[in-house]
Design an enzyme around this catalytic site. Structure first.
Site, PDB file in Angstrom:
ATOM      1  N   GLU A 156     -59.288  40.632  28.618  1.00  0.00           N
ATOM      2  CA  GLU A 156     -58.871  39.831  29.759  1.00  0.00           C
ATOM      3  C   GLU A 156     -60.049  39.071  30.340  1.00  0.00           C
ATOM      4  OE1 GLU A 156     -55.142  42.616  31.093  1.00  0.00           O
ATOM      5  OE2 GLU A 156     -56.740  42.230  32.499  1.00  0.00           O
TER       6      GLU A 156
ATOM      7  N   CYS B 192     -65.175  35.439  35.059  1.00  0.00           N
ATOM      8  CA  CYS B 192     -65.761  36.726  34.682  1.00  0.00           C
ATOM      9  C   CYS B 192     -65.413  37.015  33.225  1.00  0.00           C
ATOM     10  CB  CYS B 192     -65.212  37.799  35.612  1.00  0.00           C
ATOM     11  SG  CYS B 192     -66.062  39.347  35.433  1.00  0.00           S
TER      12      CYS B 192
ATOM     13  N   CYS C  96     -66.706  50.162  25.970  1.00  0.00           N
ATOM     14  CA  CYS C  96     -68.151  50.259  26.249  1.00  0.00           C
ATOM     15  C   CYS C  96     -68.637  51.591  25.704  1.00  0.00           C
ATOM     16  CB  CYS C  96     -68.411  50.180  27.756  1.00  0.00           C
ATOM     17  SG  CYS C  96     -70.179  50.099  28.162  1.00  0.00           S
TER      18      CYS C  96
ATOM     19  N   CYS D 281     -70.813  55.379  32.310  1.00  0.00           N
ATOM     20  CA  CYS D 281     -71.052  55.461  33.756  1.00  0.00           C
ATOM     21  C   CYS D 281     -69.863  56.187  34.386  1.00  0.00           C
ATOM     22  CB  CYS D 281     -71.243  54.068  34.334  1.00  0.00           C
ATOM     23  SG  CYS D 281     -72.581  53.183  33.499  1.00  0.00           S
TER      24      CYS D 281
ATOM     25  N   CYS E  34     -66.922  54.382  36.301  1.00  0.00           N
ATOM     26  CA  CYS E  34     -66.378  53.164  35.688  1.00  0.00           C
ATOM     27  C   CYS E  34     -65.283  53.523  34.695  1.00  0.00           C
ATOM     28  CB  CYS E  34     -67.508  52.410  34.974  1.00  0.00           C
ATOM     29  SG  CYS E  34     -66.921  51.004  33.998  1.00  0.00           S
TER      30      CYS E  34
ATOM     31  N   GLY F 121     -67.753  45.957  29.002  1.00  0.00           N
ATOM     32  CA  GLY F 121     -68.831  46.097  28.030  1.00  0.00           C
ATOM     33  C   GLY F 121     -70.214  45.893  28.603  1.00  0.00           C
ATOM     34  N   GLU F 122     -71.197  46.331  27.822  1.00  0.00           N
ATOM     35  CA  GLU F 122     -72.604  46.178  28.208  1.00  0.00           C
ATOM     36  C   GLU F 122     -73.172  45.006  27.404  1.00  0.00           C
ATOM     37  OE1 GLU F 122     -75.072  47.215  30.389  1.00  0.00           O
ATOM     38  OE2 GLU F 122     -76.074  45.695  29.178  1.00  0.00           O
TER      39      GLU F 122
ATOM     40  N   SER G 184     -74.876  40.741  33.829  1.00  0.00           N
ATOM     41  CA  SER G 184     -75.010  42.035  34.504  1.00  0.00           C
ATOM     42  C   SER G 184     -75.264  43.135  33.483  1.00  0.00           C
ATOM     43  CB  SER G 184     -73.721  42.339  35.277  1.00  0.00           C
ATOM     44  OG  SER G 184     -73.773  43.650  35.813  1.00  0.00           O
TER      45      SER G 184
ATOM     46  N   LEU H 184     -77.295  48.919  39.801  1.00  0.00           N
ATOM     47  CA  LEU H 184     -78.256  49.921  40.262  1.00  0.00           C
ATOM     48  C   LEU H 184     -77.537  51.212  40.700  1.00  0.00           C
ATOM     49  CD1 LEU H 184     -81.330  50.217  40.750  1.00  0.00           C
ATOM     50  CD2 LEU H 184     -80.886  49.537  43.120  1.00  0.00           C
ATOM     51  N   HIS H 185     -76.769  51.116  41.745  1.00  0.00           N
ATOM     52  CA  HIS H 185     -75.852  52.170  42.216  1.00  0.00           C
ATOM     53  C   HIS H 185     -76.506  53.441  42.736  1.00  0.00           C
ATOM     54  CE1 HIS H 185     -72.999  49.465  40.526  1.00  0.00           C
ATOM     55  NE2 HIS H 185     -73.130  49.855  39.286  1.00  0.00           N
TER      56      HIS H 185
ATOM     57  N   ASN I  18     -63.648  50.792  43.300  1.00  0.00           N
ATOM     58  CA  ASN I  18     -62.232  50.621  42.989  1.00  0.00           C
ATOM     59  C   ASN I  18     -61.736  51.847  42.225  1.00  0.00           C
ATOM     60  OD1 ASN I  18     -59.813  48.888  42.841  1.00  0.00           O
ATOM     61  ND2 ASN I  18     -60.163  49.139  40.665  1.00  0.00           N
TER      62      ASN I  18
ATOM     63  N   CYS J 214     -53.033  44.397  36.524  1.00  0.00           N
ATOM     64  CA  CYS J 214     -53.934  44.591  35.395  1.00  0.00           C
ATOM     65  C   CYS J 214     -53.821  46.009  34.855  1.00  0.00           C
ATOM     66  CB  CYS J 214     -55.363  44.317  35.882  1.00  0.00           C
ATOM     67  SG  CYS J 214     -56.627  44.536  34.677  1.00  0.00           S
TER      68      CYS J 214
HETATM   69  N1  SAH Z   1     -71.781  46.799  31.712  1.00  0.00           N
HETATM   70  C1  SAH Z   1     -72.351  45.887  32.609  1.00  0.00           C
HETATM   71  C2  SAH Z   1     -71.415  44.778  33.045  1.00  0.00           C
HETATM   72  C3  SAH Z   1     -70.001  45.143  33.355  1.00  0.00           C
HETATM   73  S1  SAH Z   1     -69.697  46.153  34.737  1.00  0.00           S
HETATM   74  C4  SAH Z   1     -72.889  46.618  33.814  1.00  0.00           C
HETATM   75  O1  SAH Z   1     -72.648  47.821  33.933  1.00  0.00           O
HETATM   76  O2  SAH Z   1     -73.583  45.984  34.619  1.00  0.00           O
HETATM   77  C5  SAH Z   1     -69.765  45.038  36.164  1.00  0.00           C
HETATM   78  C6  SAH Z   1     -70.043  45.812  37.452  1.00  0.00           C
HETATM   79  O3  SAH Z   1     -68.904  46.523  37.971  1.00  0.00           O
HETATM   80  C7  SAH Z   1     -71.136  46.829  37.298  1.00  0.00           C
HETATM   81  O4  SAH Z   1     -72.021  46.747  38.391  1.00  0.00           O
HETATM   82  C8  SAH Z   1     -70.363  48.118  37.329  1.00  0.00           C
HETATM   83  O5  SAH Z   1     -71.201  49.173  37.655  1.00  0.00           O
HETATM   84  C9  SAH Z   1     -69.298  47.831  38.359  1.00  0.00           C
HETATM   85  N2  SAH Z   1     -68.158  48.761  38.318  1.00  0.00           N
HETATM   86  C10 SAH Z   1     -67.701  49.473  37.277  1.00  0.00           C
HETATM   87  N3  SAH Z   1     -66.628  50.226  37.641  1.00  0.00           N
HETATM   88  C11 SAH Z   1     -66.402  49.980  38.940  1.00  0.00           C
HETATM   89  C12 SAH Z   1     -65.431  50.444  39.882  1.00  0.00           C
HETATM   90  N4  SAH Z   1     -64.495  51.312  39.522  1.00  0.00           N
HETATM   91  N5  SAH Z   1     -65.483  49.982  41.139  1.00  0.00           N
HETATM   92  C13 SAH Z   1     -66.432  49.058  41.486  1.00  0.00           C
HETATM   93  N6  SAH Z   1     -67.359  48.587  40.644  1.00  0.00           N
HETATM   94  C14 SAH Z   1     -67.370  49.049  39.383  1.00  0.00           C
HETATM   95 FE1  SF4 Z   2     -68.891  50.438  32.825  1.00  0.00          FE
HETATM   96 FE2  SF4 Z   2     -70.974  48.731  32.680  1.00  0.00          FE
HETATM   97 FE3  SF4 Z   2     -71.361  51.404  32.627  1.00  0.00          FE
HETATM   98 FE4  SF4 Z   2     -70.210  50.189  30.527  1.00  0.00          FE
HETATM   99  S1  SF4 Z   2     -72.303  49.901  31.278  1.00  0.00           S
HETATM  100  S2  SF4 Z   2     -69.559  52.118  31.469  1.00  0.00           S
HETATM  101  S3  SF4 Z   2     -69.021  48.596  31.556  1.00  0.00           S
HETATM  102  S4  SF4 Z   2     -70.531  50.180  34.337  1.00  0.00           S
END
Ligand code: SAH
Ligand code: SF4
Length: 411
Positions: free
Chosen positions: A124, A137, A144, A148, A151, A208-209, A240, A263-264, A339, A382
């Protein structure tokens, strides 16, 4: 719209979807570098002395004019067009579904045919219009390989990397649907002025990364920013990453787009849990790579994404740690309301806490926009789309996370 305001899917305006122009195993010319395109033509018998001219003709038709069939290339001889049709394609992926939110956000479910071995894949792409700009986006992988813990994508296995063609096709298709290419009848040489375009920015923040698919992402982004083609400024492209340190250096040297870091967490013990790649590339190494990123200034800052997880990383102690960590780095901070997804143990921080956190950061001199969720109605859909289709067709069906909406980039 407030963060908790969720529009019902019934307010969606479904759009007619296109039929696949061509579902074929032929190789696509989209996503090839000029050299690769030249080599592909040479292999099919195009004379050496013609290659350069043919490549620039094709480049213009594909990326400036946005055509998706060879017959539209009126200044290319009939024989040449027949040859191109026989051996190659420039068709778009099939639009399985297109949805438009009340707030103008659009989402496309796209299906790519299998080229060579494998099954078709579906991904998507989401378009978010805002005052003065529109952001697309884009995904880099199907699934992936990282895990994380907050995610949803992290719970799905990696199906495969997207090709440069598939990455770019998300942009081409969005531009088709939004009217960002000149009309067919427009005179030769017509270019859509950058100011008038609907898609003014792209963010690699989908599934994806991107830095685990470096070569295809690099090719696609260099084509997207090519001045004789799609000519999207590199300042309007944001990649990102969860922090793949060696490829951050390569991104700076070889691609040169804007960088966003997921970062988180500001302590290694917590980040090890939230973003496990931190065990391989801990905060110090990550921040060193950020400091070394070329071309940073107050006008060109790194975006640090910070998902707000209740009771996990949202204390004022964390906010203080964040300011310390970012000292000396031209940075902006995006606070992303978490989310939730079915089965997650995390909760989104209370709105009050997010505001307190943001205030603290603001008072330290950082802009810290809280990402207002957009197109929540489509997001809800979605998730539904995904499970519905998995039940129905068992094809690989992929859905973006809230991140796509909640976390799109800025100028
Ligand atoms: N893999 C890459 C790019 C995709 S994720 C990365 O991790 O940066 C895009 C962003 O959405 C990242 O900052 C990710 O940490 C964040 N993200 C993932 N799941 C999320 C969720 N459930 N709620 C809010 N942000 C989230
Ligand atoms: Fe999700 Fe990005 Fe982590 Fe992959 S790298 S699991 S897309 S937050």
């Amino acid at each position: 719209m407030s963060a908790t305001d969720v529009m019902t899917p019934s307010k969606l305006k479904p759009m007619p979807v296109s039929q696949p122009v061509e579902l074929s195993p032929k190789p696509s010319l989209i996503g090839l570098t000029r050299e690769e395109m030249g080599a592909a033509l040479k292999e099919k018998g195009v004379a050496d002395k013609q290659i350069k001219m043919r490549v620039s003709q094709l480049w213009n038709w594909i990326y400036v004019r946005g055509v998706s069939d060879f017959d539209a290339m009126v200044n290319v001889s009939k024989d040449m067009r027949e040859m191109l049709k026989t051996h190659f394609t420039i068709a778009r992926p099939e639009i399985v579904e297109e949805q438009v939110s009340n707030d103008g956000t659009r989402k496309w479910l796209l299906r790519f045919p299998p080229r060579g071995a494998g099954r078709p894949v579906e991904i998507e792409a989401v378009y978010i219009p805002e005052e003065g700009r529109g952001t697309l986006c884009i995904s880099s992988q199907v699934g992936c390989s990282l895990t994380c813990s907050f995610c949803h994508t992290g719970t799905q296995r990696l199906v495969r990397n997207l090709t440069a063609e598939e990455i770019l096709s998300q942009l081409l298709l969005a531009r088709d649907r939004l009217g960002d290419f000149p009309d067919r009848e427009a005179p030769q040489g017509t270019i859509m002025p950058a100011e008038g375009r609907k898609v003014s920015n792209i963010v690699m923040m989908g599934m994806g990364e991107p830095l685990y698919n470096f070569d295809s992402v690099k090719t696609a982004l260099l084509i997207a920013s090519d001045g004789d083609g799609l000519s999207l400024s590199k300042r309007r492209i944001t990649l990102s990453t969860s922090g793949v340190v060696p490829e951050i250096y390569r991104t700076g040297d070889e691609i040169g787009v804007m960088l966003a870091i997921s970062l988180h967490a500001v302590r290694d013990d917590l980040r090890d849990m939230l973003v496990p790649i931190n065990k391989k590339y801990p905060l110090k190494e990550l921040m060193d790579a950020c400091r070394a990123y070329p071309g940073l200034s107050n006008a060109r800052r790194i975006t640090f994404e910070y998902v707000m997880l209740k009771g996990v990383n949202d204390s004022l102690e964390d906010a203080k740690g964040l300011i310390q960590l970012l000292k000396g780095v031209p940075a902006k901070i995006n606070l992303i309301p978490f989310n939730p997804w079915p089965g997650t143990n995390y909760q989104c921080s209370d709105w009050e806490q997010i505001e307190k956190f943001a205030d603290f950061i603001n008072s330290a001199g950082y802009a810290s926009p809280i990402r207002t969720p957009r197109g929540r109605d489509i997001l809800a859909a979605c998730g539904q789309l995904k499970s519905e289709s998995e039940r129905m067709r068992k094809t690989e069906r992929l859905a973006f996370e809230a991140m796509m909406i909640a976390n799109h980039g800025e100028d």
